[in-house]
Design a protein around this motif. Structure first.
Motif, PDB file in Angstrom:
ATOM      1  N   LEU A  82       1.139  -1.315  -0.190  1.00  0.00           N
ATOM      2  CA  LEU A  82      -0.148   0.021  -0.115  1.00  0.00           C
ATOM      3  C   LEU A  82       1.194   1.156  -0.035  1.00  0.00           C
ATOM      4  O   LEU A  82       2.179   1.740   0.283  1.00  0.00           O
ATOM      5  CB  LEU A  82      -0.640  -0.011   1.036  1.00  0.00           C
ATOM      6  CG  LEU A  82      -2.003  -0.923   1.323  1.00  0.00           C
ATOM      7  CD1 LEU A  82      -3.043  -1.535   2.647  1.00  0.00           C
ATOM      8  CD2 LEU A  82      -2.979  -0.971   0.690  1.00  0.00           C
ATOM      9  N   GLY A 141      -0.086  -3.803   3.848  1.00  0.00           N
ATOM     10  CA  GLY A 141      -1.217  -4.662   4.054  1.00  0.00           C
ATOM     11  C   GLY A 141      -0.812  -6.399   4.440  1.00  0.00           C
ATOM     12  O   GLY A 141      -0.161  -6.927   3.293  1.00  0.00           O
ATOM     13  N   LEU A 171      -6.563  -8.266   9.388  1.00  0.00           N
ATOM     14  CA  LEU A 171      -6.504  -6.662   8.570  1.00  0.00           C
ATOM     15  C   LEU A 171      -5.438  -6.310   9.131  1.00  0.00           C
ATOM     16  O   LEU A 171      -5.597  -4.913  10.658  1.00  0.00           O
ATOM     17  CB  LEU A 171      -7.356  -5.864   7.917  1.00  0.00           C
ATOM     18  CG  LEU A 171      -7.001  -5.039   6.924  1.00  0.00           C
ATOM     19  CD1 LEU A 171      -6.663  -5.610   5.315  1.00  0.00           C
ATOM     20  CD2 LEU A 171      -8.306  -4.480   6.934  1.00  0.00           C
ATOM     21  N   LEU A 224      -2.122  -3.708   8.708  1.00  0.00           N
ATOM     22  CA  LEU A 224      -0.889  -2.533   8.574  1.00  0.00           C
ATOM     23  C   LEU A 224       1.057  -2.649   9.206  1.00  0.00           C
ATOM     24  O   LEU A 224       0.761  -2.413  10.677  1.00  0.00           O
ATOM     25  CB  LEU A 224      -1.481  -1.638   8.240  1.00  0.00           C
ATOM     26  CG  LEU A 224      -0.412  -0.801   7.850  1.00  0.00           C
ATOM     27  CD1 LEU A 224      -0.343  -1.236   6.423  1.00  0.00           C
ATOM     28  CD2 LEU A 224      -0.853   1.170   7.625  1.00  0.00           C
TER      29      LEU A 224
END
Length: 102
Positions: free
Chosen positions: A65, A70, A94, A96
């Motif tokens: 990203l 990600g 999810l 990052l």
């Protein structure tokens, strides 16, 4: 560790964990990561027993990203001899991971 008897205790002083996670490049900008995890925590190091390890498995997708990498992860419990987790229960994550500046 400091802990007051009578209070709930989270964690412990004995632990074991291992992960197998091959990273398969399926696209120039995406990596598929199947995995198997095995781990547990015991109150005291003398309590460590490989018969009580918890097993989980799953798969993830890593992709770039603008601000970092990600990770989409689907995991589920395969076995929990201590019966504190529900086998077969799915978890979705999810995350990052920011890019490092070296």
């Amino acid at each position: 560790t400091s802990w007051n008897p009578g209070e709930p205790r989270i964690g412990g002083d004995g632990e074991a964990h291992a992960t197998f996670e091959p990273r398969l490049h399926i696209h120039p900008h995406a990596t598929f990561t199947p995995f198997v995890d095995v781990a547990s925590v015991w109150e005291e190091p003398d309590d460590v027993s490989f018969d009580t390890l918890r097993w989980s498995t799953g798969a993830g997708l890593r992709f770039p990203l603008v601000i970092g990498e990600g990770h989409l992860i689907l995991a589920w419990v395969v076995g929990d001899p201590q019966q504190t987790l529900e086998p077969g229960r799915f978890r979705f994550h999810l995350t990052l991971e920011p890019y490092r500046r070296d």
